[in-house]
Write an enzyme that holds these catalytic residues in place. Structure first.
Site, mmCIF file in Angstrom:
data_model
loop_
_atom_site.group_PDB
_atom_site.id
_atom_site.type_symbol
_atom_site.label_atom_id
_atom_site.label_comp_id
_atom_site.label_asym_id
_atom_site.label_seq_id
_atom_site.Cartn_x
_atom_site.Cartn_y
_atom_site.Cartn_z
ATOM 1 N N TYR A 150 0.862 -1.186 0.000
ATOM 2 C CA TYR A 150 0.000 0.000 0.000
ATOM 3 C C TYR A 150 0.896 1.233 0.000
ATOM 4 O O TYR A 150 1.887 1.284 0.724
ATOM 5 C CB TYR A 150 -0.888 0.004 1.250
ATOM 6 C CG TYR A 150 -1.733 1.252 1.414
ATOM 7 C CD1 TYR A 150 -2.782 1.524 0.540
ATOM 8 C CD2 TYR A 150 -1.482 2.158 2.449
ATOM 9 C CE1 TYR A 150 -3.569 2.667 0.703
ATOM 10 C CE2 TYR A 150 -2.269 3.298 2.609
ATOM 11 C CZ TYR A 150 -3.311 3.540 1.742
ATOM 12 O OH TYR A 150 -4.078 4.666 1.895
ATOM 13 N N ASP A 245 9.336 2.744 -0.204
ATOM 14 C CA ASP A 245 8.308 3.446 0.552
ATOM 15 C C ASP A 245 8.459 3.050 2.021
ATOM 16 O O ASP A 245 8.023 1.983 2.449
ATOM 17 C CB ASP A 245 6.921 3.084 0.015
ATOM 18 C CG ASP A 245 5.806 3.799 0.774
ATOM 19 O OD1 ASP A 245 6.120 4.506 1.757
ATOM 20 O OD2 ASP A 245 4.631 3.643 0.379
ATOM 21 N N LYS A 273 4.220 8.809 8.893
ATOM 22 C CA LYS A 273 3.969 8.204 10.204
ATOM 23 C C LYS A 273 4.963 8.690 11.283
ATOM 24 O O LYS A 273 4.846 9.805 11.731
ATOM 25 C CB LYS A 273 3.921 6.683 10.074
ATOM 26 C CG LYS A 273 2.796 6.291 9.087
ATOM 27 C CD LYS A 273 2.262 4.892 9.194
ATOM 28 C CE LYS A 273 0.957 4.771 8.417
ATOM 29 N NZ LYS A 273 1.043 4.201 7.087
HETATM 30 C C1 LIG Z 1 0.430 4.756 5.744
HETATM 31 C C2 LIG Z 1 1.171 4.539 4.482
HETATM 32 C C3 LIG Z 1 1.083 5.422 3.393
HETATM 33 C C4 LIG Z 1 0.126 6.569 3.387
HETATM 34 O O1 LIG Z 1 0.394 7.504 4.364
HETATM 35 P P1 LIG Z 1 -0.780 8.535 4.799
HETATM 36 O O2 LIG Z 1 -0.107 9.433 5.780
HETATM 37 O O3 LIG Z 1 -1.871 7.707 5.384
HETATM 38 O O4 LIG Z 1 -1.207 9.247 3.573
HETATM 39 C C5 LIG Z 1 1.905 5.208 2.309
HETATM 40 N N1 LIG Z 1 2.756 4.168 2.274
HETATM 41 C C6 LIG Z 1 2.860 3.302 3.295
HETATM 42 C C7 LIG Z 1 3.856 2.192 3.198
HETATM 43 C C8 LIG Z 1 2.060 3.440 4.418
HETATM 44 O O5 LIG Z 1 2.143 2.558 5.403
#
Ligand SMILES: *Cc1c(COP(=O)(O)O)cnc(C)c1O
Length: 436
Positions: A150, A245, A273
């Site tokens: 994701y 990511d 995060k």
């Molecule tokens: C949480 C997450 C996102 C999105 O971040 P948001 O602050 O919710 O937009 C993107 N990539 C990864 C791997 C994530 O865990």
């Protein structure tokens, strides 16, 4: 099996009914709606350390941690104090500010992964900007992503594999133009041969390969280091940029994230995060050379009204400074290992089909004995088991993210005693799950 409520959710239920008048599904982010577990979502009014308290005054040991950011637990003293002192001087000026420099320096001085970065306000924004940067740098359009990873709600990444093995995907959301989907190729994780085939066919058109190096949004699909290194090698060969990511793994599996953990140098890294210490912050970073393509230095445009506002920077700075204390990450991993082992032992002794993949302070309760490295290996049936587990744990004062696809996070505020007690209670809840 009927799930019996021993704790009251009366006030949460009433607030949720009201919230449904204001917000689609009563929420501002879909998974919060408790769709795949039982009962209304809990409205949390307060958190301190490892615990949260809901509107009905139930207290829970929290393993969700606001979905990952709260590695230091709730309402951390140092973060709160710096945030309050900063708020007292104003919240945002839309100008550069000293705290932005401080957080930037702290991050760059303590990693070998990136040389420059740009702060944004969410993980999604970081990824979206990183993709644009990769396209701007390479002059290519196509993106490779992996099923089960994701990357936020970026248009071109809300794509899953269609039918057929190596394939252009189909969107996982309405409202995404087919023309966008056409630019995204979706591959299964852990299949280096399929990647090679795809590159032979499309390699010259691909701007970037993006992956969660620790895939933690669809269960915890820990990859072989060799697979990640293969991505690194192949992207280099084809002039493709590798985007790691690290929105979850960054500052979680180590200060340098999965890049540091596996020793893999991405071309672009994205963060979110933990980086904001509980405030909305994301970032993307790369070598100085790649970041020179970003406006105003270069032609890749990206901006943000509230980007790097002093309050968010203060929270991030106060948080990350604490993560640099010697031994921090070893202690977190050790604590998590011990905790997970206790649960595993309980399950093994009783012959329950449970395994608990773990990395750093991330764990996932999987209802399987097989090692799971790909999204399609998760059995749908296991989500029924999770639903019972989740409910039984709420009754016992333990809060997990409300979906079996979500991982759990241990924070620095979880004490050995908290974790020992929780392991016992999770064992009890497992007894109920497997008695059913
Ligand atoms: C949480 C997450 C996102 C999105 O971040 P948001 O602050 O919710 O937009 C993107 N990539 C990864 C791997 C994530 O865990």
């Amino acid at each position: 099996m009927e799930l019996i409520n021993k704790i009251s959710r009366e006030k949460s239920a009433a607030l949720f009914a009201e919230a449904k008048k204001y917000f689609p599904g009563g929420v501002n982010s879909p998974v919060r709606a408790f769709k795949s577990v039982s009962g209304p979502p809990l409205f949390i009014k307060e958190g301190k350390g490892a615990h949260i308290i809901d509107e009905d005054d139930n207290r829970f040991l929290d393993f969700c941690g606001s979905w990952g950011p709260l590695i230091l637990g709730h309402n951390n003293d140092q973060i709160r104090e710096l945030v309050i002192a900063t708020v007292a001087k104003g919240t945002s000026f839309g100008t550069p500010n000293r705290l932005g420099n401080q957080l930037g320096k702290l991050i760059l001085d303590n990693n070998k992964v990136i040389e420059k970065l740009r702060f944004v306000s969410s993980g999604t924004e970081a990824v979206m900007s990183a993709i644009r940067l990769a396209r701007g740098v390479t002059g290519r359009n196509k993106v490779i992503k992996f099923e089960g990873c994701y990357h936020g709600h970026v248009d071109s990444l809300l794509v899953k594999a269609g039918s057929g093995l190596v394939t252009f995907g189909e969107s996982t959301s309405a409202g995404i133009p087919p023309a966008f989907i056409k630019e995204t190729l979706v591959l299964p994780l852990d299949k280096p041969d399929l990647l090679d085939q795809t590159l032979q066919q499309h390699g010259e058109d691909i701007a970037c390969i993006i992956i969660e190096p620790v895939p933690a949004n669809n269960g915890l699909l820990l990859q072989d280091e060799a697979f990640l290194k293969h991505l690194r090698k192949r992207s280099e060969e084809y002039g493709i940029l590798l985007i790691l990511d690290e929105v979850i793994s960054g500052f979680r599996v180590g200060f340098e994230g999965a890049s540091g953990h596996y020793g893999i140098q991405p071309d672009i890294a994205t963060y979110g995060k933990i980086i904001g210490g509980g405030m909305p912050v994301g970032a993307y970073g790369a070598s100085a050379e790649i970041m020179a393509h970003v406006a105003p230095d270069g032609p890749v445009y990206q901006a943000g009204t509230l980007s790097a506002n002093p309050v968010a920077m203060a929270a991030g700075y106060a948080a990350l400074k604490q993560l640099l204390e010697p031994g921090f990450y070893n202690k977190m991993a050790e604590k998590t290992q011990n905790f997970v082992q206790k649960i595993q032992q309980h399950c093994d002794q009783r012959g329950y089909e449970v395994s608990i993949p773990t990395i750093g302070s991330i764990f996932w309760l999987a209802f399987s004995h097989k090692r799971i490295t790909r999204a399609d290996q998760i059995e749908a049936d296991s989500m029924q088991k999770f639903k019972i587990l989740h409910h039984e744990l709420l009754q016992r004062g333990i809060y997990l993210g409300p979906s079996g696809y979500e991982v759990g996070f241990v924070s620095a505020a979880h004490t050995e005693a908290d974790l020992n007690e929780a392991a016992g209670l999770i064992g009890e809840a497992m007894d109920v799950v497997f008695a059913g």
